[in-house]
Enzyme design. Structure first.
Site, PDB file in Angstrom:
ATOM      1  N   ASP A   1      -2.635  -7.275  -0.961  1.00 16.54           N
ATOM      2  CA  ASP A   1      -1.985  -6.010  -0.630  1.00 16.54           C
ATOM      3  C   ASP A   1      -0.681  -6.285   0.119  1.00 16.54           C
ATOM      4  O   ASP A   1      -0.701  -6.897   1.188  1.00 16.54           O
ATOM      5  CB  ASP A   1      -2.930  -5.167   0.245  1.00 16.54           C
ATOM      6  CG  ASP A   1      -2.298  -3.830   0.614  1.00 16.54           C
ATOM      7  OD1 ASP A   1      -1.283  -3.458   0.004  1.00 16.54           O
ATOM      8  OD2 ASP A   1      -2.828  -3.159   1.526  1.00 16.54           O
TER       9      ASP A   1
ATOM     10  N   SER B   1      -7.184  -2.805  -1.030  1.00 17.29           N
ATOM     11  CA  SER B   1      -6.010  -2.104  -0.530  1.00 17.29           C
ATOM     12  C   SER B   1      -6.288  -1.593   0.876  1.00 17.29           C
ATOM     13  O   SER B   1      -7.425  -1.539   1.319  1.00 17.29           O
ATOM     14  CB  SER B   1      -5.642  -0.964  -1.472  1.00 17.29           C
ATOM     15  OG  SER B   1      -6.726  -0.077  -1.614  1.00 17.29           O
ATOM     16  N   CYS B   2      -5.217  -1.233   1.533  1.00 19.52           N
ATOM     17  CA  CYS B   2      -5.229  -0.737   2.901  1.00 19.52           C
ATOM     18  C   CYS B   2      -6.230   0.407   3.070  1.00 19.52           C
ATOM     19  O   CYS B   2      -6.264   1.261   2.208  1.00 19.52           O
ATOM     20  CB  CYS B   2      -3.815  -0.247   3.237  1.00 19.52           C
ATOM     21  SG  CYS B   2      -3.566   0.123   4.950  1.00 19.52           S
ATOM     22  N   PRO B   3      -7.061   0.511   4.081  1.00 23.21           N
ATOM     23  CA  PRO B   3      -7.128  -0.358   5.257  1.00 23.21           C
ATOM     24  C   PRO B   3      -8.205  -1.434   5.179  1.00 23.21           C
ATOM     25  O   PRO B   3      -8.505  -2.053   6.185  1.00 23.21           O
ATOM     26  CB  PRO B   3      -7.523   0.641   6.347  1.00 23.21           C
ATOM     27  CG  PRO B   3      -8.472   1.563   5.656  1.00 23.21           C
ATOM     28  CD  PRO B   3      -7.989   1.649   4.220  1.00 23.21           C
TER      29      PRO B   3
ATOM     30  N   ARG C   1      -4.518   7.393  11.111  1.00 22.31           N
ATOM     31  CA  ARG C   1      -5.662   6.493  11.204  1.00 22.31           C
ATOM     32  C   ARG C   1      -5.501   5.419  12.275  1.00 22.31           C
ATOM     33  O   ARG C   1      -6.448   5.106  13.001  1.00 22.31           O
ATOM     34  CB  ARG C   1      -5.853   5.835   9.833  1.00 22.31           C
ATOM     35  CG  ARG C   1      -7.022   4.890   9.739  1.00 22.31           C
ATOM     36  CD  ARG C   1      -6.943   4.105   8.437  1.00 22.31           C
ATOM     37  NE  ARG C   1      -5.774   3.243   8.442  1.00 22.31           N
ATOM     38  CZ  ARG C   1      -5.086   2.915   7.349  1.00 22.31           C
ATOM     39  NH1 ARG C   1      -5.448   3.362   6.167  1.00 22.31           N
ATOM     40  NH2 ARG C   1      -4.036   2.123   7.442  1.00 22.31           N
TER      41      ARG C   1
END
Lengths: 77, 416
Positions: free
Chosen positions: A41, A14-16, B240
């Site tokens: 994802d 999953s992200c990131p 981020r």
């Protein structure tokens, strides 16, 4: 169909992490070579094109099949 | 457009590609204002603390407030259901099991989120997305901490991917992805969510126990969860990306959401003073005014924010981010939710010792309200106090905007 020099499997991530791994892995191929990234994802669908644009690499193709995404990316820089 | 295309746009909105994040931000802020009209704005960590207390309190021979009587605990449950419904409707649901290293990172990230949320009395909502529009001074400190923590964790993740790619590599499994039955099941899940509203009957006796508030929170929670997944709304991403790719769209979406929220919150807080029975006081110290103004100034906010920021970046989602991704079937985020659910009540039992150490600031709330602080400089003129508070928030957004746009071009902060 282009020749693929390396494949990066990001399924289940999953992200990131897909982008972090993509960023680290692209350095392992030469400029002009092609990396295939496979992921699951749904966020990658937006993230990968944006990353390619920011980094100046070319997204040759995006294939979506049964919830699995395949991105074909050529290293340009 | 084709002949059968009369509803094709509606279909696209409900079942098609994800919305732009800023569209989600506007809708979410509107829903948060609705919650504030009911009683208090959108928050998340208090609800997770209540979940954790269901497990921890019985062990210590205490009783936790029932989930169906805790509005944020219920809101969070409905967020997961709403996100599950949305993911299914768009065929984006799948049980995605990442490598073991990622599950550990989910759990550790979740624990850090839990510890940071208690120390800093907030999460990315109370200490940021709801906290800025609430004109809480501590929210700005907490957010600063979040940014520092995010930066540290981005450096870690990039180092990890470079040196130890095995942590995020290895066996994975994905099931049920993009199956044709998903959209109809998604609609059914949404209907189940609606049926759950019958848990809160509004007969006269039940109304006195607050059932209408619970009903409202449950319903809006379902909508929030649905919109979160639909727009992939992510506050972690907003903080981020400037440190990673330099990309700014998520940050701008959050800014838009904060401005929409600000208009609603300020209206409620300012005009609330004219209802003396409900709100009373001086115009800066009433119930509505104190909403989402926490005492998380200085050490508490900064330290809590840093720990939370590291946790959310490693986990890949803050409290709500973990909740909606759990609904989407991301197993890493299930572990994040488990981590924070356990860490919050445990950390909370040490909170008083922590407050003593930091000077007990987390108990002071009124003094942390920007209009109160500014009031001292303008003879407590109510309009000028609020104007000052609003300007403070707008200036903070402007500074943030300038930094990320400058970085978008220069890439000075971006580590990729």
């Amino acid at each position: 169909m282009v020749d693929i020099d390396m494949t990066l499997d990001c399924q289940g991530l999953s992200c990131p992490m897909p982008i972090v791994k993509l960023n680290a892995t692209i350095k392992k191929i030469e400029v002009g070579q092609v990396l295939e990234m496979i992921g699951t994802d749904p966020g990658s669908k937006k993230d990968v094109p944006l990353w390619c644009k920011r980094k100046g690499n070319e997204l040759l193709e995006t294939i979506e099949e049964g919830g699995i995404f395949r991105f074909i990316i050529q290293r340009k820089k | 457009m084709s002949e059968d295309g009369m509803f094709s746009e509606v279909k696209e909105v409900l079942f098609g590609d994800s919305w732009k994040m800023w569209v989600g931000a506007i809708v979410l802020s509107f829903l948060s204002i609705c919650l504030f009209i009911i009683i208090s704005p959108w928050g998340a960590s208090g609800g997770v603390l209540n979940w954790g207390e269901q497990i921890i309190k019985p062990i210590m021979n205490e009783t936790a407030t029932e989930i169906t009587k805790h509005r944020y605990a219920m809101l969070n449950i409905m967020i997961v259901i709403g996100a599950l419904s949305s993911a299914l409707m768009a065929k984006q649901f799948a049980i995605r099991i990442p490598p073991l290293g990622e599950l550990v990172k989910g759990l550790v990230g979740g624990v850090l989120i839990g510890v940071g949320a208690i120390i800093g009395s907030s999460c990315t909502l109370g200490g940021f997305y709801s906290g800025w529009p609430a004109m809480s001074f501590g929210a700005f400190i907490f957010t600063l901490g979040l940014a520092v923590g995010t930066f540290i964790a981005v450096l870690y993740l990039m180092w990890e991917a470079d040196k130890y790619p095995g942590i995020s590599g290895g066996a994975t499994k994905t099931f049920l992805g993009a199956a044709g039955w998903q959209p109809i099941v998604g609609v059914l899940v949404f209907i189940v969510g609606l049926l759950m509203l019958f848990l809160f009957p509004t007969t006269p006796e039940k109304l006195l126990e607050g059932s209408a508030v619970m009903l409202g929170f449950a319903f809006i929670g379902l909508l929030i969860g649905w919109v979160l997944q639909r727009s992939r709304f992510c506050i972690v991403r907003a903080l981020r990306e400037p440190f990673m790719t330099g990309e700014t769209s998520a940050a701008k979406a959050v800014m838009v959401g904060i401005i929409v929220g600000l208009i609603g919150f300020v209206t409620i807080k300012f005009f609330g003073v004219f209802f003396p029975l409900s709100f009373g006081g001086t115009g800066t110290t009433g119930y509505a005014q104190s909403m989402f103004v926490f005492g998380n100034v200085w050490i508490s906010g900064l330290l809590g924010g840093i720990i939370f920021g590291i946790g959310m970046t490693i986990a890949g989602g803050c409290v709500v981010g973990s909740l909606w991704r759990s609904g989407e079937g991301q197993v890493k985020l299930w572990f994040s939710v488990i981590g924070m659910t356990i860490a919050m009540p445990l950390t909370n039992s040490f909170k008083n010792q922590f407050l003593e150490w930091t000077g007990g600031q987390a108990n002071i709330t009124d003094a942390m309200y920007l209009p109160t602080i500014i009031g001292d400089f303008v003879d407590n003129d109510l309009f000028l106090s609020y104007l000052g508070g609003v300007l403070f928030v707008l200036v903070a957004i402007a500074i943030w905007y300038v930094i990320i746009k400058w970085n978008e071009k220069s890439g000075k902060l971006s580590r990729m």
